[in-house]
Design a protein around this motif. Sequence first.
Motif, PDB file in Angstrom:
ATOM      1  N   VAL A  92       0.808  -1.236   0.000  1.00  0.00           N
ATOM      2  CA  VAL A  92       0.000   0.000   0.000  1.00  0.00           C
ATOM      3  C   VAL A  92       0.834   1.275   0.000  1.00  0.00           C
ATOM      4  N   ILE A 194     -14.801  -3.235  -5.968  1.00  0.00           N
ATOM      5  CA  ILE A 194     -13.465  -3.847  -6.019  1.00  0.00           C
ATOM      6  C   ILE A 194     -13.429  -4.944  -7.083  1.00  0.00           C
ATOM      7  N   LEU A 206      -7.462   2.631  -6.096  1.00  0.00           N
ATOM      8  CA  LEU A 206      -8.123   1.340  -5.900  1.00  0.00           C
ATOM      9  C   LEU A 206      -7.565   0.307  -6.888  1.00  0.00           C
ATOM     10  N   LEU A 209      -4.171  -0.779  -5.670  1.00  0.00           N
ATOM     11  CA  LEU A 209      -4.268  -1.724  -4.558  1.00  0.00           C
ATOM     12  C   LEU A 209      -4.669  -3.114  -5.057  1.00  0.00           C
ATOM     13  N   CYS A 210      -5.560  -3.155  -6.029  1.00  0.00           N
ATOM     14  CA  CYS A 210      -6.003  -4.445  -6.579  1.00  0.00           C
ATOM     15  C   CYS A 210      -4.872  -5.150  -7.329  1.00  0.00           C
ATOM     16  N   MET A 219      -3.282  -8.516  -2.397  1.00  0.00           N
ATOM     17  CA  MET A 219      -4.329  -8.238  -1.410  1.00  0.00           C
ATOM     18  C   MET A 219      -5.646  -8.877  -1.868  1.00  0.00           C
ATOM     19  N   ASP A 221      -9.869  -9.251  -1.804  1.00  0.00           N
ATOM     20  CA  ASP A 221     -10.934  -8.242  -1.835  1.00  0.00           C
ATOM     21  C   ASP A 221     -11.182  -7.698  -0.434  1.00  0.00           C
ATOM     22  N   VAL A 224      -8.382  -5.269   0.600  1.00  0.00           N
ATOM     23  CA  VAL A 224      -8.527  -3.974  -0.079  1.00  0.00           C
ATOM     24  C   VAL A 224      -9.663  -3.181   0.563  1.00  0.00           C
ATOM     25  N   CYS A 228      -9.359   0.442   2.488  1.00  0.00           N
ATOM     26  CA  CYS A 228     -10.147   1.607   2.052  1.00  0.00           C
ATOM     27  C   CYS A 228     -10.978   2.166   3.203  1.00  0.00           C
TER      28      CYS A 228
END
Length: 408
Positions: A92, A194, A206, A209-210, A219, A221, A224, A228
């Motif tokens: 992250v 997501i 986003l 991060l995915c 990561m 779901d 993540v 968030c």
Amino acid sequence: MSTAQQVPDILSPEFAANPYPAYRVMRESAPLIWHEATRSYIVSRYEDVERVFKDKAGEFTTDNYAWQIEPVHGKTILQLSGREHAVRRALVAPAFRGSDLERKFLPVIERNSRELIDAFRHTGSADLVADYATRFPVNVIADMLGLDKADHARFHRWYTAVIAFLGNLSGDAEVTAAGERTRVEFAEYMLPIIRERRENLGDDLLSALCAAEVDGVRMSDEDVKAFCSLLLAAGGETTDKAIAGIFANLLLHPDQLAAVREDRSLIPRAFAETLRFTPPVHMIMRQSATEVEVSGGTIPAGATVTCLIGAANRDESRYADPDRFDIFRDDLTTTTAFSAAADHLAFALGRHFCVGALLAKAEVETGVAQLLDAMPDMRLADGFEPAEQGVFTRGPQRLPVRFTPVSG
């Protein structure tokens, strides 16, 4: 070791109205307090809070976050340790550092600030809390994540419920239920987004991060979503309080406001001193891994430790004349104030140092500069005296100002 009876209780109205005198008493005569209502040991001196946060000896953990924050966020990076924490943080952190922050998100920050100011720059009056501070960081985070800012009211309601849950020291059942409900609602909102984003990656946070992968780890779901949730609450509440706090402090010290208006390179100094003098987060809880000797006594293994940031940041043994707001003080290092080497404690320290500190700095520098440009003769509304509210997080609830409109 002292008991809570000897100083104003942290759950009392007296403490909520003004905790600073109580903090002084704690530091001087009760540096370690067993607090029955929260079942925790309270530490207030700079050296003790710094030691807990830096945790060089492995004496303190975030294991108690399982009951502190997991009920509202799910399992977050804050609960992890060792290699698991290092890998998750590596996933992250890049979005919140130097080049990515500058290239991708500085334009987002500048645009969101300008949009909010445009709504009141011609009116001659504004409430810097309601019209700007509570909206700006949440709008920025929603924009960074590629979420619909039209959902702002929902985001704000969620993070307000989360912060209330975290600060629910008295154990109000309704506040607990509202916080737990938020976790469900946020998951129902975020998880479909997501899943869709994984199929259609973009240039937003986003998507990053995915897609992020470190040492073969990605990561889930749920990971993540939890991050968030944490980002919205931590990034919204703290930057909101920080911006309001900077202006409250500067408006009460007109000579320092004039200096910042004249020289915008002083904005980081004003931010750093606000983080020390009136930190947005006044307390953070950790858990002792072993029996630990601190000022005033011994904390047993497995105990909750409440670290009073608001007290430690005004410790006379660390800062000269600590109850004075002074952006020019020479015992606060601005160059390291937004890194894990900070000498104030508002972002914590060590491996759990706030990952969003540079984002907060970018938001504050941009926001303060744009507000000063829009309101060059900004002053408090007649008869208004800023007052902080809150115990766990703390800041002005209102900050009405007047100014001569300028075209911009």
